[in-house]
Design a protein around this motif. Structure first.
Motif, PDB file in Angstrom:
ATOM      1  N   TRP A 403     110.093  26.418 -75.586  1.00  9.43           N
ATOM      2  CA  TRP A 403     110.800  26.138 -76.868  1.00  9.43           C
ATOM      3  C   TRP A 403     112.294  26.481 -76.855  1.00  9.43           C
ATOM      4  O   TRP A 403     113.005  26.217 -77.804  1.00  9.43           O
ATOM      5  CB  TRP A 403     110.125  26.926 -78.008  1.00  9.43           C
ATOM      6  N   GLY A 404     112.775  27.090 -75.808  1.00  5.48           N
ATOM      7  CA  GLY A 404     114.194  27.419 -75.714  1.00  5.48           C
ATOM      8  C   GLY A 404     114.471  28.877 -76.083  1.00  5.48           C
ATOM      9  O   GLY A 404     113.647  29.560 -76.695  1.00  5.48           O
ATOM     10  N   HIS A 405     115.648  29.306 -75.685  1.00  4.92           N
ATOM     11  CA  HIS A 405     116.034  30.703 -75.946  1.00  4.92           C
ATOM     12  C   HIS A 405     116.143  31.034 -77.439  1.00  4.92           C
ATOM     13  O   HIS A 405     115.792  32.160 -77.839  1.00  4.92           O
ATOM     14  CB  HIS A 405     117.352  31.027 -75.237  1.00  4.92           C
ATOM     15  N   PRO A 406     116.603  30.126 -78.320  1.00  3.41           N
ATOM     16  CA  PRO A 406     116.598  30.456 -79.758  1.00  3.41           C
ATOM     17  C   PRO A 406     115.208  30.770 -80.284  1.00  3.41           C
ATOM     18  O   PRO A 406     115.027  31.641 -81.125  1.00  3.41           O
ATOM     19  CB  PRO A 406     117.162  29.197 -80.421  1.00  3.41           C
ATOM     20  N   ALA A 407     114.198  30.068 -79.734  1.00  7.70           N
ATOM     21  CA  ALA A 407     112.834  30.366 -80.147  1.00  7.70           C
ATOM     22  C   ALA A 407     112.438  31.752 -79.657  1.00  7.70           C
ATOM     23  O   ALA A 407     111.750  32.519 -80.360  1.00  7.70           O
ATOM     24  CB  ALA A 407     111.877  29.302 -79.600  1.00  7.70           C
ATOM     25  N   GLY A 408     112.872  32.087 -78.419  1.00  8.81           N
ATOM     26  CA  GLY A 408     112.594  33.422 -77.907  1.00  8.81           C
ATOM     27  C   GLY A 408     113.262  34.496 -78.760  1.00  8.81           C
ATOM     28  O   GLY A 408     112.671  35.562 -79.010  1.00  8.81           O
ATOM     29  N   ASP A 409     114.475  34.209 -79.225  1.00 11.27           N
ATOM     30  CA  ASP A 409     115.166  35.175 -80.098  1.00 11.27           C
ATOM     31  C   ASP A 409     114.398  35.354 -81.405  1.00 11.27           C
ATOM     32  O   ASP A 409     114.298  36.474 -81.938  1.00 11.27           O
ATOM     33  CB  ASP A 409     116.581  34.694 -80.398  1.00 11.27           C
ATOM     34  N   ALA A 410     113.834  34.260 -81.914  1.00 13.41           N
ATOM     35  CA  ALA A 410     113.064  34.350 -83.157  1.00 13.41           C
ATOM     36  C   ALA A 410     111.845  35.237 -82.963  1.00 13.41           C
ATOM     37  O   ALA A 410     111.458  36.016 -83.854  1.00 13.41           O
ATOM     38  CB  ALA A 410     112.653  32.959 -83.625  1.00 13.41           C
ATOM     39  N   TYR A 467     109.258  28.372 -85.680  1.00 13.37           N
ATOM     40  CA  TYR A 467     110.603  27.971 -85.271  1.00 13.37           C
ATOM     41  C   TYR A 467     110.665  26.454 -85.232  1.00 13.37           C
ATOM     42  O   TYR A 467     109.892  25.803 -84.477  1.00 13.37           O
ATOM     43  CB  TYR A 467     110.941  28.551 -83.891  1.00 13.37           C
ATOM     44  N   GLU A 468     111.506  25.895 -86.075  1.00 14.84           N
ATOM     45  CA  GLU A 468     111.711  24.444 -86.162  1.00 14.84           C
ATOM     46  C   GLU A 468     110.384  23.708 -86.321  1.00 14.84           C
ATOM     47  O   GLU A 468     110.102  22.707 -85.643  1.00 14.84           O
ATOM     48  CB  GLU A 468     112.464  23.932 -84.942  1.00 14.84           C
ATOM     49  N   GLY A 469     109.561  24.258 -87.216  1.00 13.86           N
ATOM     50  CA  GLY A 469     108.305  23.591 -87.519  1.00 13.86           C
ATOM     51  C   GLY A 469     107.194  23.895 -86.544  1.00 13.86           C
ATOM     52  O   GLY A 469     106.060  23.424 -86.731  1.00 13.86           O
ATOM     53  N   GLN A 470     107.476  24.616 -85.494  1.00 14.08           N
ATOM     54  CA  GLN A 470     106.471  24.952 -84.492  1.00 14.08           C
ATOM     55  C   GLN A 470     105.947  26.360 -84.748  1.00 14.08           C
ATOM     56  O   GLN A 470     106.699  27.268 -85.082  1.00 14.08           O
ATOM     57  CB  GLN A 470     107.078  24.884 -83.082  1.00 14.08           C
ATOM     58  N   GLU A 471     104.645  26.539 -84.624  1.00 10.01           N
ATOM     59  CA  GLU A 471     104.024  27.838 -84.806  1.00 10.01           C
ATOM     60  C   GLU A 471     103.721  28.429 -83.432  1.00 10.01           C
ATOM     61  O   GLU A 471     103.099  27.792 -82.579  1.00 10.01           O
ATOM     62  CB  GLU A 471     102.743  27.715 -85.615  1.00 10.01           C
ATOM     63  N   MET A 472     104.150  29.643 -83.241  1.00 11.07           N
ATOM     64  CA  MET A 472     103.962  30.305 -81.957  1.00 11.07           C
ATOM     65  C   MET A 472     103.207  31.598 -82.178  1.00 11.07           C
ATOM     66  O   MET A 472     103.331  32.250 -83.214  1.00 11.07           O
ATOM     67  CB  MET A 472     105.316  30.609 -81.307  1.00 11.07           C
ATOM     68  N   HIS A 473     102.440  31.991 -81.095  1.00  9.87           N
ATOM     69  CA  HIS A 473     101.730  33.262 -81.089  1.00  9.87           C
ATOM     70  C   HIS A 473     102.006  33.951 -79.766  1.00  9.87           C
ATOM     71  O   HIS A 473     101.993  33.297 -78.703  1.00  9.87           O
ATOM     72  CB  HIS A 473     100.218  33.054 -81.255  1.00  9.87           C
ATOM     73  N   VAL A 474     102.228  35.242 -79.842  1.00  8.09           N
ATOM     74  CA  VAL A 474     102.489  36.002 -78.620  1.00  8.09           C
ATOM     75  C   VAL A 474     101.655  37.281 -78.671  1.00  8.09           C
ATOM     76  O   VAL A 474     101.179  37.707 -79.721  1.00  8.09           O
ATOM     77  CB  VAL A 474     103.988  36.360 -78.478  1.00  8.09           C
ATOM     78  N   THR A 475     101.482  37.868 -77.477  1.00 13.10           N
ATOM     79  CA  THR A 475     100.821  39.162 -77.362  1.00 13.10           C
ATOM     80  C   THR A 475     101.749  40.124 -76.656  1.00 13.10           C
ATOM     81  O   THR A 475     102.738  39.715 -76.038  1.00 13.10           O
ATOM     82  CB  THR A 475      99.498  39.041 -76.582  1.00 13.10           C
TER      83      THR A 475
END
Length: 524
Positions: A403-410, A467-475
């Motif tokens: 998703w790009g570095h801005p998504a990582g920052d989010a 982020y920009e309409g995309q839903e992300m999940h992390v652990t």
């Protein structure tokens, strides 16, 4: 004719006078000389008109007397006043005595002039003159009586004896005493008059000094009557206001009213004055040309000897420049205060920027270097544990690549908010760099720390990041170490927690691992 009148005026003009007592005596002597000469001139004229041979003889005597008097006055005008006074008395005494001899009896009317000489002696020579003239006239009368007794004078017109001498001496002493008393009374009156004159002169000097001070005062001075009608203004008032003295006399000071002074100021002014007190305050007045100016005023009542007010006195100062300077200084002070506040705020911001991560707002490694030493000492002093947790986002590189570095920052910001809401105020939360976070938890044992770490793992797994309409999940994976069981300083504790984190990653991620110190080898 004019020249004759001028000569007569100069002739009768008194000499220059200096000291007060001397001037008084000189006036008497000068008047005596002039009066005697006038009498002698009239006597000579009368004797000349009378063609009796005896009268002609008397004229010669009178001319001699007149010449001596003219000579005395000449010396007197030259300044020989003491000598003229002395010899005038000697000449007068001898002349009067000789006149009595010519008359042939001491019962002549000429004897009355002796009384006049005693009075003059009292005026000119005070007490010593009276004594001298009383003794002299008494001796003269005694001599004349003896002369008549022994037929040295013309035939006696009346029997005389030495009792007459005592009588005349008593007369002379009485006249002298009365003269002395009159002189004493006059001197007392003159002394009172002199003191009063000195007091008046001193008061006039004081008034002149006060008037100069008021006229030259650098502040405006106004005096009004009880109806507030102006009776006096000094030059400074006219210079400051532009009004002339003639324009304001009889007017009310309200001609300076600009309408910009608060009504409460005037109420306070009259309330203070009616209580007999002095009022101090400021006016915003208007000059004749319309200029508005600030004026500092001190106004008070003037009281008479009975304690009743008769006038009002106002002392005013134009403080426009001072007020402008104060306003400019206040403005500069406000600007300086604002600037200092901005500097302080900037310093706080710079300090915050120096110890916090720019992206997440969490503390950075620099803050840890300042703080952890203190936390270690507190833990040792209180004998309480200090728990370290290193947290790493699983597969964070995949998030950036997908998703790009801005998504990582989010994701980093969302995780920071999650951690911040899960910890206590006393806990320290830092971003070590990249996707790694460090949690320093004072007074938290291993069991409670493990529960907190598992709770954070679960919350993070369940937390969606958009982020920009995309839903992300992390652990996240967590490695935990306890001070002082797993290390004695920051480096050792960080290394122990980092090894535990490596175990969490190696065992499948999304796990919490507590550091286990290796067991000593048999060789050890």
């Amino acid at each position: 004719m004019i020249s004759i009148l001028h000569w007569l005026r100069k002739w009768f003009e008194a000499p220059p006078l200096t000291a007060e007592r001397g001037a008084y005596r000189d006036r008497v002597i000068h008047f005596t000389l002039i009066s005697t000469m006038v009498v002698m001139l009239l006597t000579i004229s009368e004797n000349l008109l009378n063609k009796d041979p005896n009268s002609i003889t008397i004229v010669r005597y009178d001319l001699l007397v007149l010449a001596v008097l003219v000579l005395f006055r000449y010396w007197f005008m030259l300044g020989h006043k003491e000598a003229v006074t002395f010899w005038l008395f000697i000449f007068g005494f001898l002349g009067l005595t000789f006149g009595v001899v010519l008359q042939g009896s001491i019962h002549s009317s000429v004897i009355g002039v002796f009384f006049l000489m005693i009075v003059l002696a009292a005026i000119i020579y005070q007490g010593r003159g009276i004594i001298l003239m009383v003794v002299s006239t008494s001796v003269a009368v005694l001599g004349l009586i003896m002369a008549e007794k022994y037929n040295l004078l013309q035939p006696i017109t009346e029997n005389l004896n030495y009792w007459e001498w005592f009588r005349y001496t008593a007369y002379f002493a009485t006249v002298g005493g009365l003269s002395y008393y009159g002189m004493w009374v006059a001197n007392q009156a003159l002394e009172k008059s002199r003191k009063k004159t000195e007091e008046l002169e001193a008061l006039q000097d004081e008034l002149r000094s006060l008037n100069r001070a008021v006229e030259q005062s650098p502040v405006s001075i106004i005096i009004t009557d009880l109806e507030s009608k102006i009776e006096y203004v000094n030059p400074t008032f006219t210079r400051v206001t532009g009004y002339t003295k003639e324009e304001v006399l009889g007017k009310n000071p309200r001609i300076l009213n600009s309408g910009k002074t608060a009504r409460s100021t005037y109420n306070d002014l009259w309330g203070t004055l009616t209580q007999g007190q002095e009022w101090r305050g400021e006016f915003l007045n208007r000059k004749k040309d319309g200029t508005i100016y600030n004026e500092l005023a001190i106004i008070s009542a003037i009281f008479n000897d009975e304690g009743k007010p008769t006038h009002y006195l106002a002392v005013k100062e134009d403080i426009t420049e001072r007020k402008q300077a104060e306003l400019a200084l206040q403005k500069a002070n406000n600007n300086l205060t604002n600037s200092l506040a901005k500097v302080e705020k900037l310093q706080v911001l710079l300090r915050d920027m120096a110890i916090r991560d720019a992206l997440t707002g969490l503390y950075n490694r620099h803050y840890l270097n300042e703080t952890l030493e203190r936390e270690f000492k507190r833990s040792e002093r209180e004998n309480k544990p200090l728990t370290f947790m290193i947290m790493d986002i699983d597969h964070f590189k995949k998030v950036n690549d997908t998703w790009g570095h801005p998504a990582g920052d989010a994701v980093l910001v969302a995780l920071a908010e999650l951690l911040r809401s899960s910890l206590r105020e006393s806990d320290i939360l830092c971003r070590l760099g990249g996707e790694e976070f460090l949690l320093v938890l004072p007074n938290l044992n291993q069991s409670d720390g493990l529960k907190l770490a598992e709770t954070i793992c679960k919350k993070c797994e369940e937390m969606p990041v958009y982020y920009e309409g995309q839903e992300m999940h992390v652990t996240v994976s967590i490695g935990m170490a306890i001070f002082p069981s797993h290390g004695n300083n920051f480096g050792e504790m960080l290394a122990a927690a980092d090894k535990a984190l490596y175990q969490s990653k190696h065992c499948g991620r999304n796990k919490v691992t507590v550091f286990e110190a290796p067991e000593p080898s048999p060789e050890d």
